[in-house]
Design a protein around this motif. Structure first.
Motif, short mmCIF file in Angstrom:
data_model
loop_
_atom_site.label_atom_id
_atom_site.label_comp_id
_atom_site.label_asym_id
_atom_site.label_seq_id
_atom_site.Cartn_x
_atom_site.Cartn_y
_atom_site.Cartn_z
N MET A 24 0.84 -1.21 0.00
CA MET A 24 0.00 0.00 0.00
C MET A 24 0.87 1.25 0.00
O MET A 24 0.57 2.23 -0.70
N GLY A 25 1.96 1.21 0.76
CA GLY A 25 2.85 2.37 0.81
C GLY A 25 3.49 2.67 -0.52
O GLY A 25 3.56 3.84 -0.94
N VAL A 26 3.95 1.62 -1.22
CA VAL A 26 4.60 1.84 -2.52
C VAL A 26 3.60 2.35 -3.54
O VAL A 26 3.90 3.26 -4.33
N ASN A 27 2.38 1.80 -3.56
CA ASN A 27 1.35 2.31 -4.47
C ASN A 27 1.00 3.76 -4.17
O ASN A 27 0.84 4.57 -5.09
N ALA A 28 0.91 4.10 -2.88
CA ALA A 28 0.61 5.49 -2.50
C ALA A 28 1.76 6.41 -2.90
O ALA A 28 1.53 7.53 -3.39
N ALA A 29 3.01 5.96 -2.73
CA ALA A 29 4.16 6.78 -3.12
C ALA A 29 4.18 7.01 -4.62
O ALA A 29 4.45 8.13 -5.09
N GLU A 67 6.76 13.66 -15.89
CA GLU A 67 6.97 12.56 -16.82
C GLU A 67 5.63 11.93 -17.21
O GLU A 67 4.77 11.68 -16.36
N LYS A 68 5.46 11.67 -18.47
CA LYS A 68 4.23 11.07 -18.95
C LYS A 68 4.36 9.55 -18.93
O LYS A 68 5.20 8.99 -19.63
N VAL A 69 3.54 8.92 -18.10
CA VAL A 69 3.52 7.46 -18.03
C VAL A 69 2.08 6.99 -18.21
O VAL A 69 1.13 7.72 -17.91
N LEU A 70 1.94 5.78 -18.69
CA LEU A 70 0.62 5.23 -18.96
C LEU A 70 -0.17 5.04 -17.67
O LEU A 70 0.31 4.42 -16.72
N LEU A 71 -1.39 5.59 -17.63
CA LEU A 71 -2.30 5.41 -16.49
C LEU A 71 -1.60 5.74 -15.17
O LEU A 71 -1.59 4.95 -14.23
N ARG A 72 -1.00 6.92 -15.11
CA ARG A 72 -0.17 7.29 -13.97
C ARG A 72 -0.96 7.35 -12.66
O ARG A 72 -0.39 7.18 -11.58
N THR A 73 -2.27 7.63 -12.75
CA THR A 73 -3.11 7.66 -11.56
C THR A 73 -3.85 6.35 -11.37
O THR A 73 -3.94 5.82 -10.26
N THR A 74 -4.36 5.78 -12.44
CA THR A 74 -5.23 4.60 -12.36
C THR A 74 -4.51 3.39 -11.79
O THR A 74 -5.03 2.71 -10.90
N ILE A 75 -3.30 3.11 -12.28
CA ILE A 75 -2.60 1.88 -11.86
C ILE A 75 -2.23 1.92 -10.37
O ILE A 75 -2.58 0.99 -9.63
N LEU A 107 -3.43 0.36 -4.80
CA LEU A 107 -3.66 0.77 -3.41
C LEU A 107 -5.00 0.25 -2.91
O LEU A 107 -5.09 -0.31 -1.81
N VAL A 108 -6.05 0.41 -3.72
CA VAL A 108 -7.39 0.00 -3.30
C VAL A 108 -7.48 -1.52 -3.14
O VAL A 108 -7.99 -2.04 -2.13
N VAL A 109 -6.98 -2.26 -4.14
CA VAL A 109 -7.04 -3.73 -4.08
C VAL A 109 -6.21 -4.26 -2.92
O VAL A 109 -6.64 -5.15 -2.18
N SER A 110 -5.02 -3.70 -2.73
CA SER A 110 -4.16 -4.14 -1.63
C SER A 110 -4.83 -3.86 -0.28
O SER A 110 -4.79 -4.70 0.62
N ALA A 111 -5.42 -2.67 -0.15
CA ALA A 111 -6.10 -2.32 1.11
C ALA A 111 -7.29 -3.25 1.35
O ALA A 111 -7.53 -3.68 2.49
N PHE A 112 -8.02 -3.58 0.29
CA PHE A 112 -9.20 -4.44 0.43
C PHE A 112 -8.79 -5.83 0.90
O PHE A 112 -9.42 -6.41 1.79
N ILE A 113 -7.74 -6.37 0.32
CA ILE A 113 -7.26 -7.70 0.73
C ILE A 113 -6.70 -7.63 2.15
O ILE A 113 -6.94 -8.52 2.98
N TRP A 114 -5.95 -6.57 2.44
CA TRP A 114 -5.36 -6.39 3.77
C TRP A 114 -6.44 -6.37 4.85
O TRP A 114 -6.28 -6.98 5.91
N LEU A 115 -7.54 -5.71 4.58
CA LEU A 115 -8.63 -5.62 5.55
C LEU A 115 -9.34 -6.95 5.74
O LEU A 115 -10.09 -7.11 6.72
N ASN A 116 -9.15 -7.90 4.83
CA ASN A 116 -9.79 -9.20 4.95
C ASN A 116 -8.87 -10.25 5.58
O ASN A 116 -9.22 -11.44 5.59
N LEU A 117 -7.74 -9.81 6.10
CA LEU A 117 -6.92 -10.73 6.89
C LEU A 117 -7.68 -11.13 8.14
O LEU A 117 -8.62 -10.44 8.58
#
Length: 448
Positions: free
Chosen positions: A374-379, A390-398, A403-413
């Protein structure tokens, strides 16, 4: 005419690694047999939907892999989630990530010792678990006190050997399915979805454990200084490694589920080594012993290396001021080994093998891992969305999706894993403030 010292260029790492080198390195770190150790635990938790949990976890890891690759562009010599988060978000947030990573380092030798003990009991069942557990913890500790560590070449040989064993297993499995089990119609799809046992909440909890299959892929980013075109190849290698491991792992557990359909949980005596019991059904005693020995050697090597890494991380923290330097930052004068840390990690491992189960240890390990993810995705989100031009593909979406998927799985531990995990973080924060207040004129503790 003498050459001035200032004119002599400083030695640098040679950029000789190509994309395929990185992919092979990533597969060696993760191991081709990665899902076999957790198969029984995930099978029991997710009621047989092991393939689905592996694939869902792969999606989460692919998003995170892109974020790791992109952050490696920005900090090519760091390769650490702690560094990425500390520099892009906040030093305290980086400390929390580093402290969570320390928990992972301490838990890894514990779950390796638990698995080794269960695998050894498959061969010599008359020897009690406690005796095996103590023996393996002592072995891990003694080898590290002697300075023994696995080299990259040995790990590569082991990875090749494990890959050959996987090929042998799959050949036996195909033969078993074709001539003995003979699934028909919808039976081919039940490993993905079985309406009689499906539960969304249990599937997500199983996914939170199945992520252990991919743990270690982030190690690719540490090779940034030795790679040709690191801005391109680090990210591609990280993504391709997760994809290859995901597809291979899904195939391994798919044939296992077809050969041993879910009709109830594995019994407690078999759950940790359930995959080798599936191998016995598929290929008899030969395949059982082959796979059991292969996984035992793999986990033995991982346990020694994990304890080695934990002791070195504690040494780095002691040297950097995050922990008391007199104890944690000390080296043995004879062999330059952080003996205090090796003994401490050995003691923690010895307690852990009797306090934790493999399932609880795996969930706790993933608690810390997902904090880093989650930290790396947020960074990556903050850097490429708000700071970089710098222009990168889907710089916000990816990174946001990661972050969202990782947080969702983390909360289901599991709830117990979350309680223990948050307790560990609270302990780390208390130590952080004690160290800061005790050295008001000192810099923030460092993990580097």
């Amino acid at each position: 005419m003498q050459t001035l010292e200032a004119d002599v260029p400083a030695p640098q790492l040679k950029r000789s690694l190509k994309l395929w080198h990185l992919i092979v390195y990533g597969i060696v770190i993760i191991q081709p047999t990665a899902p076999m150790g957790i198969y029984g635990v995930v099978n029991n938790v997710a009621r047989g939907h092991v393939v689905t949990t592996i694939l869902i976890a792969m999606v989460a890891m692919l998003f995170t892999a892109v974020s790791y690759g992109r952050m490696a562009r920005i900090y090519p010599s760091a390769g650490s989630a702690y560094t990425y988060v500390g520099r892009e978000i906040n030093p305290l947030a980086g400390y929390v990530v580093g402290w969570s990573m320390l928990m992972d380092y301490l838990l890894n030798p514990i779950i390796c010792a638990i698995w080794c003990s269960a695998a050894a009991a498959n061969v010599l069942p008359n020897i009690p678990y406690a005796a095996w557990a103590v023996a393996f913890v002592l072995l891990f500790t003694l080898l590290n006190l002697r300075g023994v560590k696995a080299s990259g070449q040995v790990n590569a040989i082991l990875a090749v050997g494990m890959s050959l064993v996987v090929v042998v297993f799959l050949a036996y499995a195909i033969r078993y399915l074709a001539f003995i089990a003979r699934p028909i119609g919808g039976q081919w799809l039940t490993p993905f979805y079985d309406p009689t046992t499906f539960s969304p909440s249990l599937l997500l909890r199983g996914t939170s454990i199945a992520v252990l299959t991919y743990i270690g892929f982030d190690g690719i980013s540490t090779m940034s200084e030795e790679v040709e075109n690191p801005r391109r190849n680090i990210m591609l290698a990280t993504v391709f490694t997760c994809l290859i491991i995901g597809i291979l792992s899904a195939g391994e557990v798919y044939v296992a589920q077809l050969a041993w359909p879910y009709h109830g949980p594995f019994p407690e005596a078999q759950v940790d080594t359930a995959y080798v019991h599936v191998a016995r059904r598929i290929g008899g005693s030969f395949l059982f012993q082959l796979l059991n020995a292969t996984l035992l050697i793999a986990n033995l090597g991982s346990g020694v290396a994990a304890q080695f890494g934990a002791a070195r991380l504690l040494y780095g923290m002691g040297r950097g001021g995050a922990l008391p330097q007199r104890f944690f930052g000390a080296l043995n004068q004879k062999n330059s080994i952080p003996r205090n840390n090796v003994l401490l990690v050995g003691a923690i491992t010895l307690v852990g093998v009797f306090v934790l189960t493999y399932e609880r240890g795996a969930e706790l390990l993933n608690f810390g891992a997902f904090i880093a993810f989650m930290g790396v995705n947020a960074a990556a989100l903050i850097h490429y969305r708000f700071r970089s031009t710098e222009k990168v593909l889907l710089r916000t979406t990816i990174p946001l999706a990661g972050l969202v998927v990782s947080a969702f799985i983390w909360l289901n531990l599991g709830r117990n894993a979350q309680i223990l995990g948050f307790t560990w973080i609270a302990l780390g924060l208390g130590l952080y403030w004690l160290r800061r207040n005790g050295r008001a004129d000192a810099a923030a503790p460092s993990f580097e």
